[in-house]
Scaffold this active site. Structure first.
Site, PDB file in Angstrom:
ATOM      1  N   ALA A  38      71.732  37.006  55.758  1.00  0.00           N
ATOM      2  CA  ALA A  38      71.277  37.288  54.396  1.00  0.00           C
ATOM      3  C   ALA A  38      70.358  38.501  54.339  1.00  0.00           C
ATOM      4  CB  ALA A  38      70.572  36.067  53.810  1.00  0.00           C
ATOM      5  N   GLU A  74      68.047  27.620  65.995  1.00  0.00           N
ATOM      6  CA  GLU A  74      68.947  28.694  65.596  1.00  0.00           C
ATOM      7  C   GLU A  74      69.410  29.453  66.834  1.00  0.00           C
ATOM      8  OE1 GLU A  74      68.116  30.883  61.836  1.00  0.00           O
ATOM      9  OE2 GLU A  74      68.039  32.635  63.181  1.00  0.00           O
ATOM     10  N   ARG A 129      63.620  29.948  56.333  1.00  0.00           N
ATOM     11  CA  ARG A 129      63.480  29.693  57.761  1.00  0.00           C
ATOM     12  C   ARG A 129      64.020  28.292  58.031  1.00  0.00           C
ATOM     13  NH1 ARG A 129      62.799  34.367  57.796  1.00  0.00           N
ATOM     14  NH2 ARG A 129      61.122  35.616  58.730  1.00  0.00           N
ATOM     15  N   HIS A 181      72.578  33.982  60.074  1.00  0.00           N
ATOM     16  CA  HIS A 181      71.370  34.716  59.688  1.00  0.00           C
ATOM     17  C   HIS A 181      71.719  36.134  59.225  1.00  0.00           C
ATOM     18  CE1 HIS A 181      66.773  34.509  60.475  1.00  0.00           C
ATOM     19  NE2 HIS A 181      67.030  35.316  59.454  1.00  0.00           N
TER      20      HIS A 181
END
Length: 336
Positions: A296, A275, A247, A294
């Protein structure tokens, strides 16, 4: 065979991606589906009528929070099977008060994150992301690159911060590399379990001071905000790379930006804080920093791995078997 009344609750895109004909057919063999079979709005009158009969919710991204008011409209509800990772934004305390089973597909979601992390570690060892960015600014001197001693994955010391389900899987995959040491820090980890996975449990400061590459796998909790800040980053050796697939808030963005701007540290980030980063962010422009949006975690066809786990949970439920990956109120204090 017991067949509960089930309702799919998630956003339209997750529903489209995660429940194709094969998944819906399997769901129909395990549960009764009324009309509608799917919704992203638990407050609509026609959905409330369905909710009154529903015993199992299969939820995913985009599902509304299960507040006390919404749960009151579902008196027969006995299980929430989450077809995604974290349930932190989904469940309320009323879930635990009512004794409703909650399961998560976080274990399945850990697979692509661990795969991404391994790839990032390999790129970090070769400084591939740095060289690729530099080559866009000026022609690369290939001969000079081939004589550099720092472009290697052999004998590297890798630091894993957080022996989470993802951290464990990263350790398993690191067996494919000929590393010098894999260090792990986690206040809740068992040293024997870490050793069995191929790592050595150490304190955070030792890990940071001796690691060439540090990968973060911490949950976002009040106590983990900026767990890696200016003091911690200063402990890293020159040329080290920080990888964050956890995070964004566990890493102090401003402190990382200062270190990377000097060229002392490198970074591969799949998450940031905020983000996305604001337009004009210096961190996003640095050639020694690679930022991905983001990606992954499970995307595309990978999300059906999560559906499959949730359907496995449903099969366990209808056959009276224990859940595969139940979430408890106590676990919520330390997991993402």
């Amino acid at each position: 065979m017991y067949r509960p009344q089930a309702l799919l609750v998630m956003g339209p895109e997750p529903f489209r991606l995660q429940f194709g004909p094969r998944e819906l057919q399997r769901l129909r063999t395990l549960a009764d589906l009324g009309d509608p079979i799917w919704t992203d709005d638990l407050d609509a009158p026609h959905v409330r009528a369905r909710l009154a009969e529903t015993e199992v919710l299969l939820t995913s991204w985009g599902a509304p929070r299960l507040t006390a008011e919404r749960l009151a409209a579902a008196p027969r509800l006995r299980a929430v099977l989450h077809c995604a990772g974290s349930v932190r934004n989904l469940v309320s305390d009323e879930i635990w008060r009512r004794g409703i089973l909650v399961t998560s597909a976080a274990e399945a979601n850990a697979t692509p994150v661990a795969e991404y992390t391994l790839a990032a570690i390999v790129f970090a060892g070769k400084k591939a992301h740095v060289l690729a960015a530099e080559s866009r600014l000026r022609p690369a001197d290939w001969d000079a690159v081939h004589h550099r001693e720092d472009l290697s994955n052999y004998g590297r010391t890798i630091g894993i911060v957080g022996f989470s389900r993802i951290g464990r899987r990263v350790l398993e995959r690191l067996r494919t590399l000929d590393t010098a040491h894999v260090l792990v820090t986690d206040p809740y980890a068992d040293p024997a379990a870490v050793a069995a996975a191929g790592g050595r449990l150490v304190e955070l400061d030792e890990l940071l001071a001796t690691s060439d590459i540090v990968s973060l796998h911490l949950p976002e909790l009040p106590q983990t905000r900026h767990a890696i800040g200016a003091r911690e980053l200063a402990l890293l050796p020159d040329g080290a790379t920080v990888i964050n697939t956890a995070r964004g808030a566990v890493l102090d963005t401003a402190a990382l930006e200062r270190e990377c701007a000097t060229g002392r540290l490198n970074a591969i980030l799949d998450v940031t804080d905020p983000e996305p980063l604001p337009a004009g962010s210096l961190l996003a422009q640095l050639p020694n920093v690679m930022i991905t949006p983001h990606i992954a975690g499970s995307l595309g066809s990978e999300t059906r791995r999560l559906s499959a786990q949730a359907l496995d949970e449903l099969e366990h439920l209808v056959h009276g078997r224990p859940p595969i990956d139940a979430v408890t109120s106590e676990a919520m204090e330390v997991i993402a």
